[in-house]
Design a protein around this motif. Structure first.
Motif, PDB file in Angstrom:
ATOM      1  N   ARG A 185      -2.773  -2.382   4.362  1.00 33.71           N
ATOM      2  CA  ARG A 185      -3.456  -3.372   3.649  1.00 33.71           C
ATOM      3  C   ARG A 185      -4.307  -4.288   4.395  1.00 33.71           C
ATOM      4  O   ARG A 185      -3.972  -4.539   5.633  1.00 33.71           O
ATOM      5  CB  ARG A 185      -2.038  -4.283   2.951  1.00 33.71           C
ATOM      6  CG  ARG A 185      -2.310  -5.456   2.120  1.00 33.71           C
ATOM      7  CD  ARG A 185      -1.299  -6.479   1.848  1.00 33.71           C
ATOM      8  NE  ARG A 185      -1.090  -7.159   2.870  1.00 33.71           N
ATOM      9  CZ  ARG A 185       0.024  -6.911   3.713  1.00 33.71           C
ATOM     10  NH1 ARG A 185       0.970  -5.971   3.305  1.00 33.71           N
ATOM     11  NH2 ARG A 185       0.430  -7.496   4.643  1.00 33.71           N
TER      12      ARG A 185
ATOM     13  N   CYS B 197       0.852  -1.236  -0.156  1.00 32.99           N
ATOM     14  CA  CYS B 197      -0.022   0.175  -0.085  1.00 32.99           C
ATOM     15  C   CYS B 197       0.834   1.313   0.110  1.00 32.99           C
ATOM     16  O   CYS B 197       2.065   1.255   0.606  1.00 32.99           O
ATOM     17  CB  CYS B 197      -0.935  -0.045   1.262  1.00 32.99           C
ATOM     18  SG  CYS B 197      -2.216  -1.289   1.161  1.00 32.99           S
TER      19      CYS B 197
ATOM     20  N   CYS C 234      -6.637  -1.672   0.501  1.00 31.25           N
ATOM     21  CA  CYS C 234      -5.676  -0.533   1.230  1.00 31.25           C
ATOM     22  C   CYS C 234      -6.632   0.641   1.390  1.00 31.25           C
ATOM     23  O   CYS C 234      -7.445   0.973   0.708  1.00 31.25           O
ATOM     24  CB  CYS C 234      -4.639  -0.046  -0.012  1.00 31.25           C
ATOM     25  SG  CYS C 234      -3.333  -0.895  -0.297  1.00 31.25           S
TER      26      CYS C 234
END
Length: 758
Positions: free
Chosen positions: A357, A351, A378
């Motif tokens: 994440r 992310c 994300c």
């Protein structure tokens, strides 16, 4: 001559008006005097009696011959110069300026640089409109050369009769006149004395489709080639026989059409059959793939007559898994061994900064074309909620949710207020704002001070000298405000104008008077309130007005400015019997004026010749007088009798005195004198001498009667002479007395002598 006479019966045949036709007919009838030179079929004709303008000369040549002569080469020029007679006006030839281009009128072709035969410094268009050309024949200078001339001038016509006909040169070339004959300049592809032959090219093998407009395989023959389907020409498809006797190129050949060469596909095999050469028309190729890969495209391809395969070559591709997309606000990092998202490809997820994440970190593509799990998500990081500031506004942009990572909040203040702190705050990846929220404070303007010689009065709404504060200005007596009366503090922190100044009231600028001085004292600036100015004048001039002026509070002077006038002297008059001539520098009879005195003839100045007016208003002396010139006094003593006239005074200029003698005496000298301008008499004073009669008596008694007759004769002559003289004197006396009688002056005869004591 028959043709010329026939044209005269119908003058319109000349293509010109009646007068020109009559002139040309007259010239044609007189053509019997023309001299003709013939060389073979080309003839020259020239006139030896009449001169024509260029147009008339050309009409004549075109009516009886071909045209005005057209000069083709230097040999022809030399020939004409040698055989033609000299003529003072020279000869017209067939060149004329048309649209500013020298043109051969017979062929309408422009004169080329190589064919020019101009005389030195020609053409010069001298006098303008020199649009026609004459040829110098047997001229001392530039013989045979050309000169531009005005077309209206009269010159001899130089004509020619052409030898070329419409059928000359087989109509396959240009007929070129030469002296005595003509030659043919054949067009490309033709040759021979009359251009009667055509150039030939070599025969071509049977097969092409040919056209022969001038003979088999001759100049301008064309042949077209073509091949069967699947084969193409190697060379030009059309050939033409050129004027050189060669074809435009070598004859072409037919070759099988080629297709692009094919390569073995990656992870596969290729098997081809060729009938006319590798990868040519009718060749066929079969494709196959290794285990684990599938063919993408046709299994077999064939080369067509157009040189193209029946399809695109196939590819051997690995088995695919579904394509994975990058995460929103995340990254995808894959390793592909056999192509994107193919068997054995692996993908890792992460992310971006400010996001976290949710899910698996890595996925792999299996032999079944499936991934080992679902893709992760994300989500954005969050920051504390912000409030709107007092006297301001809050404007936020939320990219990933209210007050989350990358949210930006802009602060602004109302009009007249300024932000104290950051304008924009941003939510960071750590869930914190980039600064503290700002405050809104009133805008400040620069502090104002009372103007010099003035006062300041202000009203403040949000603090001293801040937004919306107003300040009023005023000035003391004798001073005026230069600028706005009231200023206001704006939202930009600026006053609505510049602070005014209190400036002293101005009076009109004073200048020094002519012939004077100005001395001023300025307390508040030049010629302003309370300024005082004193005036004075130069020597010889006097002030007319106040000595001192003061500038008041109203911007006016306490009085009108004075001026300096020249001091005057008493007016002078011309003296009696004299003249006065004055120079006026500052006015009639004023300071520095000078006056010169002069007297008439016979008079003399008594006093200064020049007087000048001084600074005290007085002349440098008394005006002079003009007094008459006086001659010495005359005194008469017997036996002289004197009569005088005195028009201007006793024995002065113009006085006239006449003289006579008493009986028994005669006058010896002038009978009249006049007093002249130089105070001298015009002649000496005469004397009286005793007559000779008593002497003659004594002589007669002594000499006796014999001499009486002789004496009587002499005496008679003397008496006649004296009588004539007396009569003459009386006439002169009458003449001289007439002017003096007008003046009322008479004289008496007295005994006179010069008075040397005068």
């Amino acid at each position: 001559m028959g043709s010329a006479v026939g044209l005269c019966s119908s003058p319109r045949a000349w293509g010109c008006d009646w007068n020109i036709a009559r002139l040309l007919c007259f010239a044609a009838i007189s053509w019997v005097l023309m001299t003709q030179m013939e060389v073979g079929a080309w003839t020259y004709h020239y006139g030896d009696k009449s001169d024509y303008s260029w147009e008339v000369a050309r009409n004549f040549c075109r009516s009886f011959y071909t045209d005005l002569v057209a000069i083709q080469n230097q040999r022809e020029i030399a020939y004409l110069n040698s055989v033609l007679p000299h003529h003072s006006t020279y000869y017209w030839i067939g060149i004329r300026k048309i649209n500013k281009v020298w043109t051969w009128v017979g062929t309408s072709k422009a004169l080329t640089k190589e064919a020019e035969n101009w005389a030195s410094r020609e053409p010069n268009n001298k006098g303008r409109n020199q649009d026609c050309v004459e040829m110098y024949i047997k001229r001392k200078e530039d013989a045979g050369k050309w000169n531009d001339e005005r077309c209206q001038k009269k010159k001899r016509a130089l004509c020619y009769q052409a030898s070329c006909q419409s059928s000359s040169c087989s109509q396959r070339g240009d007929c070129i006149e030469t002296i005595g004959n003509y030659t043919c300049d054949c067009y490309p592809g033709f040759y021979g004395p009359e251009c009667e032959h055509v150039v030939r090219c070599k025969n071509l093998d049977p097969g092409p489709d040919c056209s022969h407009p001038l003979g088999e395989y001759s100049y301008n023959s064309t042949c077209k080639f073509q091949c069967q389907e699947g084969f193409e020409l190697q060379g030009l498809d059309m050939l033409q026989c050129l004027e050189s006797g060669n074809w435009t190129a070598e004859a072409p050949e037919c070759a099988a059409v080629k297709c692009p060469a094919l390569a073995t596909p990656g992870r596969g095999g290729l098997n081809c059959t060729h009938w006319h050469g590798d990868f040519t028309y009718n060749s066929t190729c079969a494709f196959s793939c290794e285990m684990g890969f599938v063919r993408n495209g046709s299994e077999t391809l064939e080369c067509t007559a157009l040189g193209q395969w029946t399809g695109l070559p196939p590819l051997c591709e690995a088995i695919k898994c579904p394509v994975l997309d990058s995460l929103s606000r995340g990254q995808l990092n894959c390793s592909h061994w056999h192509g994107d998202f193919m068997y054995n490809s692996t993908c890792a997820f992460s992310c971006e900064t400010g996001f976290v994440r949710i899910g698996l970190e890595t996925l792999e593509c299996t032999a079944l074309g499936q991934w080992t799990g679902s893709p992760p998500l994300c989500e954005a990081v969050k920051c504390p909620v912000l409030a709107t500031p007092s006297r301001g506004q809050l404007n936020c942009t939320h990219w990933h949710g209210d007050f989350t990572y990358n949210s930006t909040c802009a602060f602004s203040c109302e009009t007249g207020f300024v932000r104290n702190g950051s304008e924009t705050l941003e939510c960071t990846a750590l869930g914190q704002w980039t600064g503290r929220p700002p405050r809104c404070e009133a805008v400040k303007c620069p502090v104002l001070d009372p103007p010099d010689r003035g006062q300041l009065n202000c009203t403040h709404w949000h603090g001293d000298f801040t937004y919306n504060s107003t300040c009023a200005f005023s000035c003391e007596t004798g001073f005026v405000r230069n600028g706005s009366e009231t200023l206001e503090c704006t939202a930009l922190g600026q006053w609505t104008g510049r602070p005014p100044r209190c400036e002293a009231v101005k009076c009109p600028v004073l200048d020094s008077p002519g012939r004077g001085q100005l001395n001023c004292t300025h307390w508040h600036g030049d010629f302003t309130y309370n300024s005082t100015c004193a005036f004075s004048c130069e020597m010889g001039f006097v002030r007319n007005g106040s000595e001192m002026l003061e500038c008041t509070a109203l911007g006016q002077w306490s009085d009108s400015p004075p001026h300096c006038g020249a001091i005057k002297c008493p007016v002078l008059d011309s003296p009696d019997r004299g003249q006065l001539n004055c120079t006026h520098w500052h006015g009639d009879f004023t300071y520095n004026s000078t006056c010169a005195f002069s007297c008439e003839t016979g008079f003399v100045r008594n006093g200064s010749e020049i007087l000048e007016c001084t600074a005290l208003g007085q002349w440098t002396g008394r005006p002079p007088r003009c007094e008459v010139m006086r001659c010495p006094k005359l005194r008469g003593l017997e036996p002289i009798l004197m009569n005088c006239s005195h028009p201007l005074g006793s024995f002065s200029y113009g006085s006239v005195c006449r003289f006579h003698c008493t009986q028994g005496y005669f006058l010896n000298g002038t009978s009249r004198v006049q007093c002249q301008p130089d105070a001298h008499w015009s002649d000496k004073m005469p004397t009286c001498q005793e007559e000779a009669a008593p002497y003659f008596k004594q002589v007669l008694l002594y000499m006796g009667g014999g001499a009486v007759a002789l004496v009587a004769l002499l005496l008679t002559g003397m008496l006649i002479a004296l009588l004539i003289k007396r009569l003459s004197d009386k006439e002169e006396e009458k003449t001289l007395l007439n002017p003096t009688s007008d003046l009322g002056v008479t004289g008496v005869f007295t005994n006179a002598t010069f008075d040397s004591n005068l």
